[in-house]
Scaffold this active site. Structure first.
Site, PDB file in Angstrom:
ATOM      1  N   GLY A 125       0.794  -1.227   0.000  1.00  0.00           N
ATOM      2  CA  GLY A 125       0.000   0.000   0.000  1.00  0.00           C
ATOM      3  C   GLY A 125       0.825   1.274   0.000  1.00  0.00           C
ATOM      4  N   ASP A 161      16.260  -3.623  -4.546  1.00  0.00           N
ATOM      5  CA  ASP A 161      16.096  -4.049  -5.944  1.00  0.00           C
ATOM      6  C   ASP A 161      17.215  -3.422  -6.763  1.00  0.00           C
ATOM      7  OD1 ASP A 161      13.709  -5.115  -5.124  1.00  0.00           O
ATOM      8  OD2 ASP A 161      12.451  -3.544  -6.010  1.00  0.00           O
ATOM      9  N   THR A 217      10.086  -6.715  13.895  1.00  0.00           N
ATOM     10  CA  THR A 217      10.631  -5.476  13.309  1.00  0.00           C
ATOM     11  C   THR A 217      11.929  -5.715  12.540  1.00  0.00           C
ATOM     12  OG1 THR A 217      11.928  -4.955  15.272  1.00  0.00           O
ATOM     13  CG2 THR A 217       9.690  -4.060  15.189  1.00  0.00           C
ATOM     14  N   CYS A 246     -15.919   0.909 -22.990  1.00  0.00           N
ATOM     15  CA  CYS A 246     -15.018   0.750 -24.118  1.00  0.00           C
ATOM     16  C   CYS A 246     -15.322  -0.550 -24.862  1.00  0.00           C
ATOM     17  CB  CYS A 246     -13.566   0.863 -23.654  1.00  0.00           C
ATOM     18  SG  CYS A 246     -12.458   1.300 -24.991  1.00  0.00           S
ATOM     19  N   LEU A 247     -14.566  -1.618 -24.621  1.00  0.00           N
ATOM     20  CA  LEU A 247     -14.893  -2.891 -25.267  1.00  0.00           C
ATOM     21  C   LEU A 247     -16.343  -3.274 -24.949  1.00  0.00           C
ATOM     22  CD1 LEU A 247     -14.051  -5.452 -26.806  1.00  0.00           C
ATOM     23  CD2 LEU A 247     -13.317  -6.412 -24.630  1.00  0.00           C
ATOM     24  N   ARG A 263      -8.346   1.307 -30.001  1.00  0.00           N
ATOM     25  CA  ARG A 263      -7.868   1.432 -31.364  1.00  0.00           C
ATOM     26  C   ARG A 263      -9.044   1.390 -32.340  1.00  0.00           C
ATOM     27  NH1 ARG A 263      -4.133  -2.286 -30.585  1.00  0.00           N
ATOM     28  NH2 ARG A 263      -2.537  -0.750 -30.140  1.00  0.00           N
ATOM     29  N   HIS A 291     -13.468   5.500 -21.250  1.00  0.00           N
ATOM     30  CA  HIS A 291     -13.419   4.851 -19.930  1.00  0.00           C
ATOM     31  C   HIS A 291     -13.832   5.837 -18.845  1.00  0.00           C
ATOM     32  CE1 HIS A 291     -11.273   1.113 -21.023  1.00  0.00           C
ATOM     33  NE2 HIS A 291     -10.714   1.859 -21.959  1.00  0.00           N
ATOM     34  N   GLU A 299     -14.462   5.313 -15.894  1.00  0.00           N
ATOM     35  CA  GLU A 299     -13.947   4.933 -14.566  1.00  0.00           C
ATOM     36  C   GLU A 299     -12.722   5.735 -14.132  1.00  0.00           C
ATOM     37  OE1 GLU A 299     -13.955   2.969 -17.264  1.00  0.00           O
ATOM     38  OE2 GLU A 299     -12.216   1.627 -17.358  1.00  0.00           O
TER      39      GLU A 299
HETATM   40  N1  GLN Z   1      -9.914  -3.649 -27.914  1.00  0.00           N
HETATM   41  C1  GLN Z   1     -10.770  -2.544 -28.150  1.00  0.00           C
HETATM   42  C2  GLN Z   1     -10.102  -1.480 -29.015  1.00  0.00           C
HETATM   43  O1  GLN Z   1      -8.902  -1.432 -29.111  1.00  0.00           O
HETATM   44  C3  GLN Z   1     -11.262  -1.937 -26.840  1.00  0.00           C
HETATM   45  C4  GLN Z   1     -10.181  -1.398 -25.982  1.00  0.00           C
HETATM   46  C5  GLN Z   1     -10.600  -1.152 -24.567  1.00  0.00           C
HETATM   47  O2  GLN Z   1     -11.599  -1.681 -24.084  1.00  0.00           O
HETATM   48  N2  GLN Z   1      -9.842  -0.340 -23.838  1.00  0.00           N
HETATM   49  O3  GLN Z   1     -10.768  -0.666 -29.588  1.00  0.00           O
END
Ligand code: GLN
Length: 550
Positions: free
Chosen positions: A16, A147, A188, A384-385, A479, A524, A526
């Site tokens: 976190g 690292d 610790t 989106c998708l 895309r 998107h 979100e």
């Molecule tokens: N694969 C789809 C595209 O490239 C949707 C991409 C996505 O959901 N971010 O258009």
């Protein structure tokens, strides 16, 4: 003078650190300070956007179209500030830049070394964020101390103390206290070792955030203070909490905000005001009726891949007085769901979300889900998708054929309802062809999308009063686009294009006329939801789910 807080991690990762950085940002913002947060990723990938979600969870997209680490999502949600591409960079990008400069001859034939060339490039990139109007820059170094890849970062942040002065820098080390099974004793020692490693890199922490699954008592706190040579009050116990959004309140209660300001002599105009945040926390914690939402996606076994989607549902749930319970359903398994077990789970949900994704795995499982949602009038939100899926499913129904697809999944499909834009078809380098970041979207009056945004966007009040279209901005990462050749057929059959690009070329939002709430966005949403400001589309979706069961 700008103030810099450098955050390092010890013992183990994934405890976190990102949330801590974000919460520190909120605590400082509560004092009227302007805060910018930056994440330095030690891995060698030049383009984090191409990394598998299995490795790094969600790719968070900024307004200016950078594909970044999911920690930037925490930063934006906690501080409510939009970040830019300067807020995240990787070792790969740093080396890439240095090597290009060397090839161009910029170094005039000098020997190129990690110190000073790589470290200077790191500091140049930190300075880019410092150039904004921020008073305080919080800079999180990814991974854990020790690292190999992180060494140049540690060296660069060590040099920063020399460059800008001790009073303007603070080092905060986030460690983890493991517990020994039978006795439940918090150990610790690993933290002591990680502080020793940090000192080996020339950095003495000013404060330690001690993460633990259980409360940390004063003995442990004092021991850490003694062995790691920090003041006892600068050891901040941070037990695992139920909601991430509690962390700023905890930090404030432990006096961490004051400690930071005192340590760096930060003068701030007001006393810390977290009251709005606390009111929100009360709403989060208040018992609420449950609502079950199915998320049907390829990475259902890895919820971190949909971090912002999950948070957006929670934000909308709190605003609608509902406790959102998510059922994660694997779309690939849903395709082969022989005894209908997974479909039964989809049916048991009060609403369905189909999130974003790439590649053809699990597509038919999602189409099956969209079909069910449309036929049974179950609220559906496609991201989106998820919007593309909704269009594929509906077009199969309208055209009476299964020969409908996105050319992403079937390049030879008879009906490419989702396709590359004509100007993109000849580009062979997939890396450069994505539509990324914020683009305008004009909303069509009298649609569900329009009403959802109208209720939330104060700036649009005038347009709304006159029933006029107005424009919003949302973040993209895709895309393929809706193929305009099918617009008329689908709209005649009941699909409404409720959001389009201002030139009307690109479909941004589609929804159905005869459905309580089936809506998909090519963007998107979100990425713009905040705990105290849920995204209008998520809120409208949850409201529709509630209305259905009322
Ligand atoms: N694969 C789809 C595209 O490239 C949707 C991409 C996505 O959901 N971010 O258009």
């Amino acid at each position: 003078m700008k103030k810099f807080i450098f955050l390092t991690g010890g013992v183990v990762s994934s405890v976190g650190k990102g949330v801590t950085a974000a919460a520190m940002g909120r605590v400082l913002k509560a004092r009227g300070l302007r805060v910018a947060i930056q994440k330095l990723d030690p891995y060698l990938n030049v383009d984090p956007g191409t990394m598998s979600p299995y490795q790094h969870g969600e790719v968070f997209v900024t307004e200016d179209g950078a594909e970044t680490d999911l920690d930037l999502g925490h930063y934006e949600r906690f501080t409510d500030e939009n970040l830019t591409r300067a807020s995240n960079f990787t070792t790969g990008q740093v080396y890439n830049e240095v090597l290009q400069k060397e090839r161009r001859g910029d170094y005039l034939g000098k020997t190129i070394q990690v110190i000073p060339h790589v470290t200077s490039e790191i500091k140049r990139r930190i300075a880019l964020v410092a150039k904004t109007n921020a008073d305080v820059i919080i800079c999180e170094v990814g991974g854990t101390v020790g690292d190999i890849e992180a060494m140049p970062f540690l060296e660069a942040i060590r040099q920063m103390r020399r460059d800008v002065g001790r009073e303007n820098t603070m080092y905060v080390h986030v460690t983890f206290l493991p517990m020994i099974g039978a006795t439940g004793e918090q150990k610790t020692k690993p933290s002591q070792h990680s502080v020793r490693d940090l000192r080996g890199a020339g950095i003495q922490p000013d404060a330690i955030i001690a993460r633990s699954d259980l409360p940390v008592d004063d003995d442990v706190r004092n021991k850490l203070a003694l062995f790691c040579d920090v003041e006892p009050r600068a050891v901040i116990p941070m037990p695992t909490v139920k909601s991430l959004y509690e962390v700023p309140v905890l930090l404030e209660q432990l006096g961490f905000g004051d400690l930071i300001c005192e340590r760096m002599g930060i003068a701030h105009s007001c006393t810390a005001d977290l009251s709005a945040w606390k009111t929100m926390m009360l709403a989060v914690q208040r018992p609420k009726p449950e609502i079950k939402i199915a998320i049907v996606g390829k990475y259902a076994d890895l919820p971190d891949a949909y971090f912002s989607v999950r948070e957006s549902l929670y934000h909308a749930g709190v605003a609608c007085d509902r406790d959102v319970k998510i059922d994660w359903i694997n779309s690939e398994q849903l395709e082969r769901d022989k005894n209908g077990e997974l479909m039964a789970r989809v049916k048991a949900a009060q609403g369905i979300v189909v999130p974003g994704g790439f590649g053809e795995r699990g597509i038919e499982g999602k189409v099956k889900t969209a079909h069910y949602a449309r036929e049974h009038k179950v609220p559906y939100l496609g991201l989106c998708l998820g919007m593309q899926i909704m269009c594929i499913e509906f077009a199969r129904h309208v055209l009476h054929t299964d020969e409908v697809n996105s050319t992403e999944f079937d390049p030879a499909t008879a009906h490419p309802i989702i396709d590359l834009m004509p100007d993109q078809r000849d580009i062979s380098d997939m890396g450069g062809t994505m539509r990324l970041g914020a683009y305008p979207c004009k909303l069509t009056p009298n649609t569900k999308a329009y009403h959802a945004y109208a209720a939330a966007e104060a700036e649009s009040a005038e347009a709304v009063a006159k029933g006029q279209a107005f424009t919003i901005y949302e973040r993209h990462r895709h895309r393929y686009e809706f193929n305009n050749q099918y617009r008329k057929q689908l709209s005649d059959a009941g699909m409404i294009f409720s959001g389009v690009s201002p030139d009307n070329h690109l479909i941004e939002i589609s929804e159905f006329r005869d459905h309580p709430f089936m809506l998909g966005s090519q963007f998107h949403p979100e990425f713009k939801s905040r705990p105290n400001r849920p995204h209008p589309l998520f809120k409208a979706f949850i409201e529709a789910c509630i209305a259905r069961t009322a």
